[in-house]
Design a protein around this motif. Structure first.
Motif, mmCIF file in Angstrom:
data_model
loop_
_atom_site.group_PDB
_atom_site.id
_atom_site.type_symbol
_atom_site.label_atom_id
_atom_site.label_comp_id
_atom_site.label_asym_id
_atom_site.label_seq_id
_atom_site.Cartn_x
_atom_site.Cartn_y
_atom_site.Cartn_z
ATOM 1 N N LYS A 136 -91.135 62.618 -42.416
ATOM 2 C CA LYS A 136 -92.696 62.461 -42.991
ATOM 3 C C LYS A 136 -92.691 61.476 -44.028
ATOM 4 N N HIS A 137 -92.378 60.965 -43.913
ATOM 5 C CA HIS A 137 -91.248 59.514 -44.551
ATOM 6 C C HIS A 137 -90.898 58.581 -44.066
ATOM 7 N N VAL A 138 -91.224 57.404 -43.678
ATOM 8 C CA VAL A 138 -89.909 55.627 -42.906
ATOM 9 C C VAL A 138 -89.278 54.637 -44.360
ATOM 10 N N ILE A 139 -88.518 55.076 -44.665
ATOM 11 C CA ILE A 139 -88.625 53.072 -45.490
ATOM 12 C C ILE A 139 -88.117 52.350 -44.748
ATOM 13 N N VAL A 140 -88.269 50.888 -45.085
ATOM 14 C CA VAL A 140 -87.633 50.020 -43.650
ATOM 15 C C VAL A 140 -87.209 49.070 -45.073
ATOM 16 N N ALA A 141 -85.249 48.573 -44.255
ATOM 17 C CA ALA A 141 -84.941 47.697 -45.841
ATOM 18 C C ALA A 141 -83.535 47.134 -44.770
ATOM 19 N N THR A 142 -84.510 46.869 -44.170
ATOM 20 C CA THR A 142 -83.867 45.721 -43.204
ATOM 21 C C THR A 142 -82.981 44.108 -43.807
ATOM 22 N N GLY A 143 -83.143 43.890 -44.322
ATOM 23 C CA GLY A 143 -82.740 42.709 -45.776
ATOM 24 C C GLY A 143 -83.147 41.904 -44.526
ATOM 25 N N ALA A 144 -82.477 40.120 -44.520
ATOM 26 C CA ALA A 144 -82.470 39.144 -44.508
ATOM 27 C C ALA A 144 -80.986 38.602 -43.983
ATOM 28 N N ARG A 145 -81.198 37.331 -43.209
ATOM 29 C CA ARG A 145 -80.045 36.713 -43.573
ATOM 30 C C ARG A 145 -80.055 35.248 -43.213
ATOM 31 N N ALA A 146 -79.388 34.089 -43.158
ATOM 32 C CA ALA A 146 -79.367 33.219 -43.122
ATOM 33 C C ALA A 146 -80.246 32.172 -42.397
ATOM 34 N N ARG A 147 -81.240 31.321 -42.561
ATOM 35 C CA ARG A 147 -81.539 30.811 -41.864
ATOM 36 C C ARG A 147 -81.156 29.298 -41.204
ATOM 37 N N ASP A 148 -81.329 28.958 -39.909
ATOM 38 C CA ASP A 148 -80.681 27.706 -39.190
ATOM 39 C C ASP A 148 -81.122 26.815 -39.509
ATOM 40 N N LEU A 149 -80.443 25.772 -39.725
ATOM 41 C CA LEU A 149 -80.719 23.955 -39.160
ATOM 42 C C LEU A 149 -80.682 24.444 -37.456
ATOM 43 N N PRO A 150 -82.838 23.782 -37.216
ATOM 44 C CA PRO A 150 -82.977 23.999 -35.587
ATOM 45 C C PRO A 150 -82.409 23.110 -35.331
ATOM 46 N N PHE A 151 -81.287 21.790 -35.956
ATOM 47 C CA PHE A 151 -80.764 21.368 -34.811
ATOM 48 C C PHE A 151 -79.149 21.210 -35.273
ATOM 49 N N ALA A 152 -78.918 21.738 -35.935
ATOM 50 C CA ALA A 152 -77.491 22.826 -36.073
ATOM 51 C C ALA A 152 -77.413 23.698 -36.215
ATOM 52 N N LYS A 153 -76.956 24.578 -35.143
ATOM 53 C CA LYS A 153 -76.827 26.699 -35.763
ATOM 54 C C LYS A 153 -75.291 26.156 -35.918
ATOM 55 N N ALA A 154 -75.216 27.398 -37.199
ATOM 56 C CA ALA A 154 -73.976 27.354 -37.270
ATOM 57 C C ALA A 154 -72.910 27.561 -36.655
ATOM 58 N N ASP A 155 -72.016 27.754 -35.985
ATOM 59 C CA ASP A 155 -70.576 27.589 -35.767
ATOM 60 C C ASP A 155 -69.657 29.133 -36.000
ATOM 61 N N GLY A 156 -69.556 28.836 -37.158
ATOM 62 C CA GLY A 156 -68.820 29.337 -37.902
ATOM 63 C C GLY A 156 -67.477 28.771 -38.227
ATOM 64 N N LYS A 157 -67.100 27.473 -37.294
ATOM 65 C CA LYS A 157 -66.129 26.378 -37.476
ATOM 66 C C LYS A 157 -66.399 24.904 -38.291
ATOM 67 N N ARG A 158 -67.439 24.205 -38.032
ATOM 68 C CA ARG A 158 -67.544 23.410 -38.767
ATOM 69 C C ARG A 158 -69.045 23.338 -39.633
ATOM 70 N N VAL A 159 -69.868 24.150 -38.960
ATOM 71 C CA VAL A 159 -71.729 24.767 -39.484
ATOM 72 C C VAL A 159 -70.972 25.871 -39.812
ATOM 73 N N TRP A 160 -71.542 26.276 -41.714
ATOM 74 C CA TRP A 160 -71.636 27.586 -41.775
ATOM 75 C C TRP A 160 -72.535 27.918 -42.486
ATOM 76 N N THR A 161 -72.612 29.523 -42.046
ATOM 77 C CA THR A 161 -73.949 29.961 -43.228
ATOM 78 C C THR A 161 -73.268 30.326 -44.524
ATOM 79 N N TYR A 162 -73.418 31.267 -45.897
ATOM 80 C CA TYR A 162 -72.615 31.495 -46.807
ATOM 81 C C TYR A 162 -71.884 32.962 -46.331
ATOM 82 N N ARG A 163 -72.191 33.473 -45.117
ATOM 83 C CA ARG A 163 -70.872 34.172 -44.093
ATOM 84 C C ARG A 163 -69.767 33.551 -44.141
ATOM 85 N N HIS A 164 -70.115 32.424 -42.965
ATOM 86 C CA HIS A 164 -68.959 31.395 -42.812
ATOM 87 C C HIS A 164 -67.912 31.721 -44.439
ATOM 88 N N ALA A 165 -69.237 30.200 -44.867
ATOM 89 C CA ALA A 165 -67.556 29.684 -46.211
ATOM 90 C C ALA A 165 -67.202 31.692 -46.924
#
Length: 471
Positions: free
Chosen positions: A138-167
Protein backbone atom coordinates in the motif's frame (compact mmCIF):
# COMPACT_ATOMS: atom_id res chain seq x y z
CA UNK A 1 5.03 -14.58 -10.97
CA UNK A 2 2.57 -13.46 -8.32
CA UNK A 3 3.25 -10.42 -6.18
CA UNK A 4 3.88 -10.75 -2.45
CA UNK A 5 1.82 -8.04 -0.78
CA UNK A 6 2.50 -5.91 2.29
CA UNK A 7 1.16 -2.78 3.94
CA UNK A 8 4.61 -1.19 3.79
CA UNK A 9 7.85 -2.03 2.01
CA UNK A 10 11.05 -0.21 3.01
CA UNK A 11 13.80 -0.09 0.39
CA UNK A 12 17.07 0.14 2.33
CA UNK A 13 17.90 -0.95 5.88
CA UNK A 14 20.10 1.85 7.23
CA UNK A 15 19.24 3.81 10.39
CA UNK A 16 16.33 5.40 8.55
CA UNK A 17 15.01 2.28 6.86
CA UNK A 18 15.21 -0.27 9.66
CA UNK A 19 13.79 2.18 12.23
CA UNK A 20 10.91 3.02 9.85
CA UNK A 21 10.23 -0.70 9.41
CA UNK A 22 10.22 -1.33 13.17
CA UNK A 23 7.83 1.56 13.81
CA UNK A 24 5.52 0.35 11.04
CA UNK A 25 5.48 -3.12 12.60
CA UNK A 26 4.82 -1.66 16.05
CA UNK A 27 1.79 0.07 14.56
CA UNK A 28 0.40 -3.25 13.33
CA UNK A 29 1.37 -2.92 9.68
CA UNK A 30 2.53 -5.90 7.64
CA UNK A 31 6.05 -4.77 6.81
CA UNK A 32 8.95 -5.87 4.62
CA UNK A 33 12.44 -4.51 4.17
CA UNK A 34 14.67 -4.84 1.10
CA UNK A 35 18.46 -4.69 1.48
CA UNK A 36 21.16 -5.35 -1.12
CA UNK A 37 24.14 -5.74 1.22
CA UNK A 38 24.05 -5.73 5.04
CA UNK A 39 21.21 -5.00 7.46
CA UNK A 40 21.95 -1.74 9.24
CA UNK A 41 23.19 -0.01 6.11
CA UNK A 42 26.29 2.14 5.77
CA UNK A 43 26.04 3.86 9.17
CA UNK A 44 26.04 0.71 11.23
CA UNK A 45 28.39 -1.37 9.07
CA UNK A 46 30.71 1.19 7.46
CA UNK A 47 30.01 4.58 9.02
CA UNK A 48 28.94 5.98 12.36
CA UNK A 49 29.53 2.96 14.59
CA UNK A 50 32.76 1.34 13.31
CA UNK A 51 34.42 4.75 12.97
CA UNK A 52 33.68 5.45 16.63
CA UNK A 53 35.32 2.15 17.50
CA UNK A 54 38.42 3.27 15.57
CA UNK A 55 38.37 6.65 17.26
CA UNK A 56 38.10 5.00 20.67
CA UNK A 57 41.30 3.08 19.93
CA UNK A 58 42.96 6.34 18.89
CA UNK A 59 41.75 8.02 22.09
CA UNK A 60 43.26 5.24 24.23
CA UNK A 61 46.48 5.59 22.23
CA UNK A 62 46.48 9.33 22.90
CA UNK A 63 46.01 8.87 26.65
CA UNK A 64 48.67 6.15 26.76
CA UNK A 65 51.17 8.48 25.11
CA UNK A 66 50.33 11.12 27.72
CA UNK A 67 50.21 8.81 30.73
CA UNK A 68 52.81 10.87 32.57
CA UNK A 69 50.37 13.79 32.61
CA UNK A 70 48.30 11.65 34.99
CA UNK A 71 51.19 10.51 37.17
CA UNK A 72 51.47 7.15 35.43
CA UNK A 73 54.39 5.39 33.77
CA UNK A 74 53.99 2.94 30.90
CA UNK A 75 57.13 0.96 30.17
CA UNK A 76 58.20 0.63 26.56
CA UNK A 77 57.03 2.27 23.36
CA UNK A 78 53.31 2.62 22.68
CA UNK A 79 52.51 1.02 19.32
CA UNK A 80 49.34 0.59 17.34
CA UNK A 81 48.48 -2.89 16.06
CA UNK A 82 46.55 -1.82 12.96
CA UNK A 83 45.12 -5.26 12.24
CA UNK A 84 43.85 -5.60 15.82
CA UNK A 85 42.36 -2.07 15.79
CA UNK A 86 40.50 -2.78 12.54
CA UNK A 87 39.42 -6.23 13.77
CA UNK A 88 37.87 -4.69 16.88
CA UNK A 89 36.03 -2.10 14.77
CA UNK A 90 34.67 -4.76 12.42
CA UNK A 91 33.62 -6.87 15.41
CA UNK A 92 31.58 -3.98 16.79
CA UNK A 93 29.88 -3.53 13.40
CA UNK A 94 29.14 -7.26 13.14
CA UNK A 95 27.59 -7.31 16.62
CA UNK A 96 25.24 -4.48 15.73
CA UNK A 97 24.39 -6.01 12.33
CA UNK A 98 23.32 -9.14 14.19
CA UNK A 99 21.30 -6.93 16.52
CA UNK A 100 19.33 -5.47 13.61
CA UNK A 101 18.76 -8.97 12.25
CA UNK A 102 17.30 -9.91 15.65
CA UNK A 103 15.07 -6.81 15.65
CA UNK A 104 13.66 -7.76 12.23
CA UNK A 105 12.72 -11.21 13.54
CA UNK A 106 11.39 -9.85 16.83
CA UNK A 107 9.08 -7.44 15.00
CA UNK A 108 8.06 -10.02 12.35
CA UNK A 109 9.46 -7.92 9.50
CA UNK A 110 10.03 -9.85 6.28
CA UNK A 111 13.57 -9.38 4.93
CA UNK A 112 14.23 -9.61 1.19
CA UNK A 113 17.96 -9.56 0.40
CA UNK A 114 18.76 -8.24 -3.06
CA UNK A 115 18.69 -5.25 -5.43
CA UNK A 116 15.33 -3.50 -5.30
CA UNK A 117 13.92 -1.59 -8.28
CA UNK A 118 10.67 0.33 -8.22
CA UNK A 119 8.20 -0.66 -10.95
CA UNK A 120 5.63 1.83 -9.72
CA UNK A 121 4.94 3.98 -6.64
CA UNK A 122 3.88 0.94 -4.62
CA UNK A 123 5.55 -1.99 -6.34
CA UNK A 124 9.08 -3.25 -6.89
CA UNK A 125 11.15 -6.18 -7.98
CA UNK A 126 14.01 -7.68 -5.99
CA UNK A 127 16.86 -9.56 -7.64
CA UNK A 128 18.83 -11.47 -5.07
CA UNK A 129 19.33 -14.69 -3.21
CA UNK A 130 15.85 -15.98 -4.14
CA UNK A 131 16.10 -15.04 -7.81
CA UNK A 132 13.61 -12.36 -8.88
CA UNK A 133 10.79 -11.50 -6.50
CA UNK A 134 7.87 -9.20 -7.17
CA UNK A 135 6.59 -7.21 -4.21
CA UNK A 136 3.70 -4.82 -3.82
CA UNK A 137 2.46 -2.69 -0.92
CA UNK A 138 0.00 0.00 0.00
CA UNK A 139 3.02 2.25 0.70
CA UNK A 140 6.72 2.13 -0.16
CA UNK A 141 9.47 4.03 1.70
CA UNK A 142 12.71 4.69 -0.19
CA UNK A 143 15.66 4.78 2.24
CA UNK A 144 18.58 3.97 -0.05
CA UNK A 145 21.07 6.38 1.55
CA UNK A 146 24.15 7.83 -0.10
CA UNK A 147 27.81 7.11 -0.85
CA UNK A 148 31.06 9.07 -0.90
CA UNK A 149 31.67 11.45 -3.78
CA UNK A 150 34.74 10.76 -5.91
CA UNK A 151 37.23 13.37 -7.08
CA UNK A 152 36.77 13.69 -10.86
CA UNK A 153 40.51 13.47 -11.45
CA UNK A 154 41.31 10.81 -8.84
CA UNK A 155 38.70 8.12 -8.28
CA UNK A 156 39.12 6.06 -5.16
CA UNK A 157 40.98 2.82 -5.84
CA UNK A 158 41.20 1.45 -2.29
CA UNK A 159 44.97 1.31 -2.55
CA UNK A 160 46.30 4.87 -2.50
CA UNK A 161 43.13 6.96 -2.84
CA UNK A 162 40.55 6.11 -0.21
CA UNK A 163 36.98 6.94 0.69
CA UNK A 164 35.85 6.56 4.32
CA UNK A 165 35.13 2.90 3.62
CA UNK A 166 38.71 2.14 2.58
CA UNK A 167 40.05 4.24 5.48
CA UNK A 168 38.21 1.98 7.93
CA UNK A 169 39.89 -1.19 6.70
CA UNK A 170 43.34 -0.07 5.55
CA UNK A 171 45.73 -2.72 4.27
CA UNK A 172 48.62 -0.70 5.67
CA UNK A 173 49.20 2.27 7.95
CA UNK A 174 49.82 5.48 5.99
CA UNK A 175 53.04 7.35 6.66
CA UNK A 176 51.97 10.68 5.20
CA UNK A 177 48.25 11.21 4.67
CA UNK A 178 46.36 13.83 2.65
CA UNK A 179 42.74 14.42 3.72
CA UNK A 180 40.68 16.40 1.21
CA UNK A 181 37.71 18.02 2.93
CA UNK A 182 37.26 19.05 6.54
CA UNK A 183 33.67 18.13 7.24
CA UNK A 184 32.84 15.58 9.93
CA UNK A 185 34.12 12.56 7.99
CA UNK A 186 37.39 14.17 6.89
CA UNK A 187 38.20 15.58 10.32
CA UNK A 188 37.36 12.34 12.14
CA UNK A 189 39.73 10.32 9.98
CA UNK A 190 42.37 13.03 10.16
CA UNK A 191 42.10 12.90 13.96
CA UNK A 192 42.23 9.08 14.04
CA UNK A 193 45.31 8.75 11.88
CA UNK A 194 47.06 11.69 13.56
CA UNK A 195 46.63 10.03 16.96
CA UNK A 196 47.99 6.83 15.41
CA UNK A 197 51.21 8.67 14.59
CA UNK A 198 50.62 9.49 10.92
CA UNK A 199 51.77 12.79 9.39
CA UNK A 200 48.40 14.31 8.37
CA UNK A 201 47.60 17.26 6.09
CA UNK A 202 44.01 18.53 5.74
CA UNK A 203 43.04 20.63 2.72
CA UNK A 204 39.78 22.64 2.88
CA UNK A 205 38.64 24.88 0.02
CA UNK A 206 36.62 27.19 2.29
CA UNK A 207 38.22 29.70 4.64
CA UNK A 208 37.93 27.53 7.76
CA UNK A 209 37.67 23.87 8.76
CA UNK A 210 34.34 22.31 9.79
CA UNK A 211 32.71 25.24 7.96
CA UNK A 212 29.14 24.45 9.05
CA UNK A 213 30.09 25.06 12.68
CA UNK A 214 30.28 28.37 14.54
CA UNK A 215 33.42 30.26 13.52
CA UNK A 216 34.69 30.25 17.13
CA UNK A 217 34.54 26.43 17.14
CA UNK A 218 36.33 26.27 13.78
CA UNK A 219 39.11 28.56 14.99
CA UNK A 220 39.56 26.63 18.25
CA UNK A 221 39.62 23.25 16.50
CA UNK A 222 42.17 24.38 13.91
CA UNK A 223 44.45 25.67 16.66
CA UNK A 224 44.09 22.43 18.62
CA UNK A 225 44.71 20.13 15.64
CA UNK A 226 47.71 22.20 14.57
CA UNK A 227 49.10 21.92 18.10
CA UNK A 228 48.68 18.14 17.81
CA UNK A 229 50.90 18.15 14.73
CA UNK A 230 48.48 18.33 11.82
CA UNK A 231 49.01 20.60 8.83
CA UNK A 232 45.81 22.53 8.12
CA UNK A 233 45.39 24.32 4.77
CA UNK A 234 42.25 26.44 4.40
CA UNK A 235 41.23 28.44 1.35
CA UNK A 236 43.13 25.80 -0.60
CA UNK A 237 42.29 23.24 -3.24
CA UNK A 238 43.72 20.06 -4.69
CA UNK A 239 44.02 20.65 -8.42
CA UNK A 240 45.46 17.31 -9.50
CA UNK A 241 46.57 13.96 -8.12
CA UNK A 242 48.93 11.51 -9.72
CA UNK A 243 48.78 7.99 -8.28
CA UNK A 244 51.68 5.57 -8.34
CA UNK A 245 52.44 2.23 -6.75
CA UNK A 246 54.14 3.94 -3.82
CA UNK A 247 51.90 6.94 -3.14
CA UNK A 248 50.16 10.01 -4.52
CA UNK A 249 51.57 13.27 -5.76
CA UNK A 250 49.17 16.17 -5.20
CA UNK A 251 49.17 19.65 -6.69
CA UNK A 252 47.71 21.95 -4.04
CA UNK A 253 46.79 25.58 -4.66
CA UNK A 254 47.16 27.57 -1.45
CA UNK A 255 45.21 30.63 -0.34
CA UNK A 256 48.07 32.75 -1.74
CA UNK A 257 47.44 31.33 -5.20
CA UNK A 258 50.72 29.42 -5.35
CA UNK A 259 50.63 25.80 -6.48
CA UNK A 260 52.90 23.32 -4.73
CA UNK A 261 53.43 19.65 -5.44
CA UNK A 262 53.67 17.34 -2.43
CA UNK A 263 54.01 13.59 -2.11
CA UNK A 264 51.85 11.54 0.25
CA UNK A 265 51.60 7.81 0.90
CA UNK A 266 47.78 7.88 0.83
CA UNK A 267 44.84 10.23 0.27
CA UNK A 268 41.33 10.27 1.75
CA UNK A 269 38.62 12.08 -0.20
CA UNK A 270 35.86 13.49 2.00
CA UNK A 271 34.22 16.01 -0.32
CA UNK A 272 30.58 15.15 0.14
CA UNK A 273 28.08 12.48 -0.81
CA UNK A 274 26.08 11.22 -3.79
CA UNK A 275 22.54 9.90 -3.17
CA UNK A 276 21.91 6.26 -4.10
CA UNK A 277 18.95 7.00 -6.34
CA UNK A 278 20.22 5.91 -9.75
CA UNK A 279 18.78 2.79 -11.36
CA UNK A 280 16.11 2.19 -8.73
CA UNK A 281 13.24 3.53 -10.82
CA UNK A 282 12.53 6.57 -8.67
CA UNK A 283 13.34 9.34 -11.20
CA UNK A 284 9.96 9.09 -12.95
CA UNK A 285 8.01 8.78 -9.71
CA UNK A 286 9.37 11.62 -7.58
CA UNK A 287 10.63 15.15 -7.99
CA UNK A 288 14.44 15.10 -7.95
CA UNK A 289 17.08 17.75 -7.27
CA UNK A 290 20.70 16.76 -8.02
CA UNK A 291 19.74 13.16 -7.36
CA UNK A 292 18.02 13.83 -4.03
CA UNK A 293 14.35 12.88 -3.68
CA UNK A 294 12.18 15.85 -2.80
CA UNK A 295 9.69 15.26 0.01
CA UNK A 296 7.20 17.07 2.23
CA UNK A 297 7.84 17.37 6.00
CA UNK A 298 6.43 13.86 6.53
CA UNK A 299 8.37 12.12 3.76
CA UNK A 300 5.76 12.10 0.99
CA UNK A 301 6.87 12.33 -2.63
CA UNK A 302 4.69 13.58 -5.49
CA UNK A 303 3.45 10.00 -6.15
CA UNK A 304 0.72 8.74 -3.83
CA UNK A 305 1.97 5.88 -1.71
CA UNK A 306 5.66 6.59 -2.33
CA UNK A 307 7.73 8.05 0.51
CA UNK A 308 11.42 8.77 1.09
CA UNK A 309 13.67 9.39 4.10
CA UNK A 310 17.32 9.75 5.07
CA UNK A 311 20.41 10.52 3.01
CA UNK A 312 18.66 10.10 -0.35
CA UNK A 313 16.57 13.18 0.57
CA UNK A 314 17.69 16.77 1.38
CA UNK A 315 20.09 17.17 4.34
CA UNK A 316 21.39 17.37 6.87
CA UNK A 317 22.72 13.90 6.07
CA UNK A 318 22.86 12.42 9.54
CA UNK A 319 21.86 9.01 10.88
CA UNK A 320 19.72 10.39 13.70
CA UNK A 321 17.87 12.66 11.27
CA UNK A 322 17.13 9.60 9.10
CA UNK A 323 15.84 7.61 12.10
CA UNK A 324 13.59 10.46 13.20
CA UNK A 325 12.24 10.79 9.65
CA UNK A 326 11.62 7.04 9.65
CA UNK A 327 9.37 7.27 12.71
CA UNK A 328 7.55 10.33 11.36
CA UNK A 329 7.01 8.65 8.00
CA UNK A 330 5.79 5.39 9.55
CA UNK A 331 3.28 7.22 11.74
CA UNK A 332 2.05 9.33 8.81
CA UNK A 333 1.47 6.13 6.81
CA UNK A 334 -0.37 4.50 9.72
CA UNK A 335 -2.57 7.57 9.98
CA UNK A 336 -3.40 7.38 6.27
CA UNK A 337 -4.30 3.72 6.77
CA UNK A 338 -6.82 4.65 9.45
CA UNK A 339 -4.90 4.64 12.73
CA UNK A 340 -6.44 7.45 14.79
CA UNK A 341 -4.03 7.05 17.72
CA UNK A 342 -0.90 8.31 15.99
CA UNK A 343 -0.08 12.00 15.68
CA UNK A 344 3.02 12.43 13.51
CA UNK A 345 5.02 15.62 13.89
CA UNK A 346 7.06 17.09 11.02
CA UNK A 347 10.80 17.32 11.49
CA UNK A 348 12.18 20.63 12.79
CA UNK A 349 15.59 20.90 11.14
CA UNK A 350 16.66 23.62 13.58
CA UNK A 351 16.59 21.05 16.38
CA UNK A 352 18.86 18.45 14.76
CA UNK A 353 22.20 18.19 16.58
CA UNK A 354 25.48 17.65 14.79
CA UNK A 355 28.43 15.80 16.34
CA UNK A 356 31.99 15.27 15.16
CA UNK A 357 34.10 12.76 17.08
CA UNK A 358 37.56 14.16 16.50
CA UNK A 359 39.90 15.00 19.38
CA UNK A 360 38.68 17.36 20.77
CA UNK A 361 35.05 16.58 20.00
CA UNK A 362 32.66 19.17 18.59
CA UNK A 363 28.86 19.34 18.83
CA UNK A 364 26.19 21.87 17.99
CA UNK A 365 22.50 22.52 17.50
CA UNK A 366 20.60 25.42 15.98
CA UNK A 367 21.94 28.66 14.58
CA UNK A 368 25.51 29.88 14.77
CA UNK A 369 25.96 33.42 16.02
CA UNK A 370 26.55 34.62 12.44
CA UNK A 371 23.49 32.81 11.06
CA UNK A 372 21.32 34.16 13.88
CA UNK A 373 22.33 37.70 12.98
CA UNK A 374 21.77 37.02 9.29
CA UNK A 375 18.27 35.82 10.16
CA UNK A 376 17.55 39.22 11.73
CA UNK A 377 17.88 38.32 15.40
CA UNK A 378 19.36 40.71 17.92
CA UNK A 379 21.51 38.23 19.81
CA UNK A 380 23.06 37.67 23.19
CA UNK A 381 25.93 35.18 23.05
CA UNK A 382 28.13 33.87 25.82
CA UNK A 383 31.10 31.52 26.03
CA UNK A 384 32.45 29.59 28.98
CA UNK A 385 35.87 27.94 28.73
CA UNK A 386 36.61 24.50 30.17
CA UNK A 387 39.58 25.97 32.04
CA UNK A 388 36.99 27.35 34.48
CA UNK A 389 35.39 23.93 35.02
CA UNK A 390 36.68 21.75 37.85
CA UNK A 391 35.74 18.40 36.29
CA UNK A 392 37.45 19.26 32.99
CA UNK A 393 40.63 20.22 34.85
CA UNK A 394 40.51 17.02 36.94
CA UNK A 395 40.14 14.96 33.76
CA UNK A 396 43.11 16.69 32.19
CA UNK A 397 40.75 17.96 29.47
CA UNK A 398 40.74 21.69 30.15
CA UNK A 399 40.79 22.69 26.47
CA UNK A 400 37.37 23.56 25.14
CA UNK A 401 34.33 25.76 25.62
CA UNK A 402 30.55 25.98 25.42
CA UNK A 403 28.89 28.83 23.55
CA UNK A 404 25.19 29.68 23.60
CA UNK A 405 23.25 32.08 21.40
CA UNK A 406 19.95 33.67 22.48
CA UNK A 407 17.43 36.06 20.99
CA UNK A 408 17.98 39.25 23.01
CA UNK A 409 14.30 40.23 22.89
CA UNK A 410 12.58 36.94 23.71
CA UNK A 411 15.29 34.90 25.44
CA UNK A 412 14.76 32.04 22.96
CA UNK A 413 17.69 29.63 22.74
CA UNK A 414 18.76 29.93 19.10
CA UNK A 415 21.85 27.77 19.12
CA UNK A 416 24.52 26.03 21.17
CA UNK A 417 28.07 25.18 20.12
CA UNK A 418 30.68 23.15 21.96
CA UNK A 419 34.23 21.89 21.54
CA UNK A 420 36.05 19.69 24.04
CA UNK A 421 35.80 16.46 25.99
CA UNK A 422 32.44 14.62 25.95
CA UNK A 423 30.55 17.45 24.24
CA UNK A 424 28.84 14.95 21.92
CA UNK A 425 27.12 13.55 25.01
CA UNK A 426 26.30 16.98 26.46
CA UNK A 427 24.69 18.59 23.41
CA UNK A 428 21.45 16.68 23.93
CA UNK A 429 20.68 18.86 26.95
CA UNK A 430 20.42 21.87 24.67
CA UNK A 431 18.53 19.84 22.04
CA UNK A 432 15.87 19.00 24.63
CA UNK A 433 15.82 22.65 25.68
CA UNK A 434 15.26 23.84 22.10
CA UNK A 435 12.59 21.20 21.49
CA UNK A 436 10.77 22.42 24.61
CA UNK A 437 11.19 26.02 23.36
CA UNK A 438 13.11 27.01 26.45
CA UNK A 439 14.42 30.48 27.22
CA UNK A 440 17.44 31.62 29.20
CA UNK A 441 15.28 31.82 32.35
CA UNK A 442 14.61 28.05 32.52
CA UNK A 443 18.24 27.23 31.78
CA UNK A 444 19.53 29.65 34.42
CA UNK A 445 17.18 28.15 36.99
CA UNK A 446 18.16 24.55 36.17
CA UNK A 447 20.38 22.87 38.75
CA UNK A 448 23.39 21.23 37.08
CA UNK A 449 25.23 18.45 38.98
CA UNK A 450 28.70 19.13 40.37
CA UNK A 451 31.35 18.24 39.44
CA UNK A 452 30.49 17.71 35.77
CA UNK A 453 31.62 19.23 32.51
CA UNK A 454 27.93 19.98 31.89
CA UNK A 455 28.22 22.84 34.38
CA UNK A 456 29.92 24.68 31.51
CA UNK A 457 26.55 24.62 29.74
CA UNK A 458 24.97 26.48 32.64
CA UNK A 459 27.85 28.94 32.83
CA UNK A 460 27.67 29.70 29.10
CA UNK A 461 24.01 30.66 29.51
CA UNK A 462 24.92 32.89 32.43
CA UNK A 463 27.79 34.37 30.37
CA UNK A 464 25.35 35.30 27.61
CA UNK A 465 23.71 37.63 30.11
CA UNK A 466 26.86 38.82 31.89
CA UNK A 467 26.32 36.60 34.92
CA UNK A 468 29.02 33.89 34.65
CA UNK A 469 30.18 32.84 38.10
CA UNK A 470 33.43 30.96 37.55
CA UNK A 471 35.33 33.04 35.03
Amino acid sequence: MAYTSYDVIVLGSGPGGYVAAIRCAQLGLKTAIVERELLGGICLNWGCIPTKALLRSAEIMHFAKHAEDYGLKIAGEIEADLDAVVKRSRGVAKQLNQGVTHLMKKNKIAVHMGEGTLTGPTSLTVKGEKGEEKLTAKHVIVATGARARDLPFAKADGKRVWTYRHAMTPNEMPTKLLVIGSGAIGIEFASFYNDMGVDVTVVEMLDRIVPVEDKDVSAFLEKSLTKQGMTIMTGAGVEDIKVSGTGVKAKIKGKDGKVTETEFSHCITAIGIVPNTENIGVEKLAEMDRGFIQIDPYGRTKSKGLWAIGDCTPGPWLAHKASHEGVTCAEAIAKELGNKDVHPHPLDRNNIPGCTYCHPQIASVGLTEAKAKEAGHEVKAGTFPFIGNGKAIALGEAEGFVKTVFDAKTGELLGAHMVGAEVTEMIQGFVVGKTLETTEAELMNTVFPHPTISESMHESVLASYGRALHI
